[in-house]
Design an enzyme around this catalytic site. Structure first.
Site, PDB file in Angstrom:
ATOM      1  N   GLY A 187       1.974   1.954   5.251  1.00  0.00           N
ATOM      2  CA  GLY A 187       2.834   2.201   4.101  1.00  0.00           C
ATOM      3  C   GLY A 187       4.073   2.962   4.508  1.00  0.00           C
ATOM      4  O   GLY A 187       3.988   3.954   5.244  1.00  0.00           O
ATOM      5  N   GLU A 241       2.341  -6.238  -3.753  1.00  0.00           N
ATOM      6  CA  GLU A 241       3.442  -6.504  -2.835  1.00  0.00           C
ATOM      7  C   GLU A 241       3.839  -7.977  -2.748  1.00  0.00           C
ATOM      8  O   GLU A 241       4.958  -8.279  -2.321  1.00  0.00           O
ATOM      9  CB  GLU A 241       3.073  -6.008  -1.426  1.00  0.00           C
ATOM     10  CG  GLU A 241       2.666  -4.553  -1.356  1.00  0.00           C
ATOM     11  CD  GLU A 241       3.798  -3.604  -1.707  1.00  0.00           C
ATOM     12  OE1 GLU A 241       4.978  -3.980  -1.524  1.00  0.00           O
ATOM     13  OE2 GLU A 241       3.510  -2.493  -2.179  1.00  0.00           O
TER      14      GLU A 241
END
Length: 221
Positions: free
Chosen positions: A54, A130
Site C-alpha cells: 500500500g 482498486e
C-alpha cells in the site's frame, strides 16, 4: 458510503457507486473481468502468505484482515497524483486527484501480510476497491523490508487509461487537490492522511510533504 470492510463486502457496492456518477463517466469493469484479473494475479503468487503493498489510502485504511505489516521500499516506481477521479474524492464537475505508482525512482509504503488460507477472500475485497475500473494494473513487485526481500502485489497506474493525468505541474496538482471533494471527503484530506500516515511510520516523502504545504496555503487564502 465509505471504504470500510462492510461497505466493500456489501452485495450492492458496485451498483451504488455506479449510481453516484452519470452513465459513461467511469470505465467500470464487469464482475467477470474483475474476477478474471484477480485469478490471474493469484496464479502468479509466490508460495506462502500473500503480501499487499500500500502506498496511498491502503496504508491508513486497508479494510482487510491481515497478519501485520512492514515498512517496505519499492524501487523503480514512485508515488504520484496521476489519476483523475470523479468519484470518492471528486465529482464529474470538479474531479479530484488520487495516487498511483509511476515508473522511475523509489517509493516507501506499507506491506500487509495476508494469511494464504484467506488470501482470495481478502484480495477480492481489494479488487472491488482498486479494480472497479481499468485505472490500475495489478503487478507483482519485489520489496525491500527490514525482514528481507519479499514479493508483493500492488497496483500501478494504467497509462493507457482515460483518466491518467500524465505529468501535471505541481501547481496544477495542488489547485486540483485543494478544490475537490466527493462522497468520501475532500481531496486535501486524502493528501493529508497520506502524509500523516507516512510520517507516523517514519517515512520521508519530500514531494508529498511539499504538496501538502502548498495545498494548505491555497485553502488558507
Amino acid at each position: 458510503m465509505s471504504l470500510r470492510r462492510e461497505d466493500l463486502a456489501a452485495e450492492g457496492f458496485e451498483v451504488l457507486l455506479q449510481q453516484l456518477v452519470p452513465a459513461g463517466t467511469l470505465d467500470f469493469l464487469s464482475a467477470e473481468a474483475r474476477e478474471a484479473s484477480l485469478q490471474a494475479a493469484l496464479a502468479g503468487a509466490p508460495a506462502g502468505d500473500i503480501w499487499l503493498f500500500g502506498y496511498g489510502s491502503l496504508m491508513w485504511s486497508p479494510a482487510i484482515h491481515h497478519e501485520g505489516h512492514r515498512i517496505a521500499l519499492l524501487r523503480g516506481w514512485h508515488r504520484r497524483f496521476c489519476l483523475w477521479t470523479p468519484l470518492g474524492r471528486g465529482t464529474p464537475e470538479q474531479p479530484g486527484l488520487v495516487l498511483g505508482l509511476e515508473r522511475g525512482g523509489a517509493c516507501r509504503g506499507l506491506a500487509f501480510r495476508i494469511d494464504r488460507n484467506r488470501a482470495e477472500t481478502e484480495l477480492r475485497l481489494v479488487w472491488r476497491r482498486e479494480m472497479l475500473t481499468a485505472a490500475y494494473v495489478p503487478r507483482w513487485v519485489t520489496l525491500e523490508t527490514p525482514g528481507g526481500a519479499l514479493r508483493a502485489i500492488t497496483f500501478v497506474i494504467n497509462r493507457s487509461g482515460a483518466r491518467y493525468t500524465g505529468r501535471l505541474d505541481e501547481t496544477v496538482t495542488a489547485a486540483a487537490i485543494a478544490g475537490a471533494a466527493g462522497h468520501l471527503g475532500t481531496c486535501r484530506d486524502y493528501l493529508r492522511l497520506a502524509v500523516e500516515t507516512l510520517q507516523s511510520h517514519g517515512i520521508e516523502d519530500r514531494r508529498m510533504a511539499r504538496l501538502n504545504e502548498l495545498v494548505a496555503r491555497l485553502n488558507a487564502t
